[in-house]
Design a protein around this motif. Structure first.
Motif, PDB file in Angstrom:
ATOM      1  N   GLY A  61      67.217  42.931 -18.474  1.00 21.47           N
ATOM      2  CA  GLY A  61      66.344  42.333 -19.187  1.00 21.47           C
ATOM      3  C   GLY A  61      66.232  40.868 -18.770  1.00 21.47           C
ATOM      4  N   GLN A  62      67.060  40.435 -17.681  1.00 21.18           N
ATOM      5  CA  GLN A  62      67.111  39.223 -17.460  1.00 21.18           C
ATOM      6  C   GLN A  62      65.618  38.450 -16.900  1.00 21.18           C
ATOM      7  N   LEU A  64      62.484  39.577 -17.468  1.00 17.49           N
ATOM      8  CA  LEU A  64      61.700  39.718 -18.480  1.00 17.49           C
ATOM      9  C   LEU A  64      61.985  38.339 -19.424  1.00 17.49           C
ATOM     10  N   THR A  65      63.037  38.280 -20.028  1.00 21.80           N
ATOM     11  CA  THR A  65      63.629  37.173 -20.942  1.00 21.80           C
ATOM     12  C   THR A  65      63.495  35.877 -20.308  1.00 21.80           C
ATOM     13  N   ALA A  66      63.723  35.597 -19.048  1.00 16.34           N
ATOM     14  CA  ALA A  66      63.336  34.163 -18.580  1.00 16.34           C
ATOM     15  C   ALA A  66      61.911  34.008 -18.184  1.00 16.34           C
ATOM     16  N   ARG A  67      61.297  35.164 -17.683  1.00 18.21           N
ATOM     17  CA  ARG A  67      59.891  34.764 -17.645  1.00 18.21           C
ATOM     18  C   ARG A  67      58.943  34.618 -19.100  1.00 18.21           C
ATOM     19  N   THR A  68      59.591  35.344 -19.865  1.00 25.63           N
ATOM     20  CA  THR A  68      58.970  35.140 -21.563  1.00 25.63           C
ATOM     21  C   THR A  68      59.292  33.654 -21.799  1.00 25.63           C
ATOM     22  N   ARG A  69      60.506  33.003 -21.367  1.00 21.74           N
ATOM     23  CA  ARG A  69      60.851  31.757 -22.030  1.00 21.74           C
ATOM     24  C   ARG A  69      59.934  30.643 -21.272  1.00 21.74           C
ATOM     25  N   TYR A  70      60.084  30.790 -20.065  1.00 20.42           N
ATOM     26  CA  TYR A  70      59.336  29.698 -19.361  1.00 20.42           C
ATOM     27  C   TYR A  70      57.700  29.783 -19.310  1.00 20.42           C
ATOM     28  N   ARG A  71      57.174  30.792 -19.502  1.00 18.78           N
ATOM     29  CA  ARG A  71      55.708  31.081 -19.888  1.00 18.78           C
ATOM     30  C   ARG A  71      55.269  30.808 -21.291  1.00 18.78           C
ATOM     31  N   GLY A  72      56.398  30.687 -22.167  1.00 15.03           N
ATOM     32  CA  GLY A  72      56.193  30.493 -23.895  1.00 15.03           C
ATOM     33  C   GLY A  72      55.216  31.483 -24.403  1.00 15.03           C
TER      34      GLY A  72
END
Length: 159
Positions: A61-62, A64-72
């Motif tokens: 899940g790394q 997806l989690t990182a993309r979600t964080r950086y895209r807000g």
């Protein structure tokens, strides 16, 4: 359940004790409050609980989690709520002026955790609409550790 600062000073805490302490400050029980293969760690503020290591690589899940964080792009969150009235059932819809804004998760002794759509919650707050779940009135809380984007009220009283 147990809490231990040193092995010889272990204190046991009942499940009721854990719920009494955890719910007002929005510490979700992953087995109840999160949906398998559907919930995102950022929806439960796991980043603010230091449960996500942004430096470590290669975990499930790394990306997806990182993309979600950086895209807000987190549009829903688990938030602590104070409940006035009869405790709503798990999954009960939370509404504001007839519009559904989320659903209840765990609740116990006047507190609970709700899964709320942030845009709908903002709209309800701007309109001055109260939140309800069944016959209960719901008030969103804001624990001191939580940097909630919007919609949360003051720090809950200590249980």
């Amino acid at each position: 359940f147990f809490f231990s600062s040193r092995r010889r000073h272990t204190r046991y805490i009942s499940v009721t004790g854990v719920q009494t302490c955890a719910l007002p400050i929005c510490l979700p029980d992953g087995s109840r409050d999160l949906q398998i293969e559907k919930s995102l760690p950022l929806e439960a503020y796991f980043d603010q609980l230091n449960a996500i290591d942004w430096e470590k690589g290669c975990y499930v899940g790394q990306e997806l989690t990182a993309r979600t964080r950086y895209r807000g792009l987190v549009r829903k969150h688990l938030l602590p709520v104070e409940i006035e009235g009869e405790l709503p059932d798990f999954g009960a819809p939370i509404t504001a002026d007839g519009e559904e804004v989320g659903d209840m998760r765990t609740s116990f002794d006047g507190y609970g955790i709700a899964f709320l759509r942030m845009e709908a919650l903002d709209k309800a707050i701007d309109a001055g609409a109260g939140l309800t779940a069944g016959q209960a009135t719901i008030r969103v809380l804001h624990p001191s550790w939580l940097n909630a984007p919007n919609g949360a009220a003051e720090e809950p009283a200590a249980p």
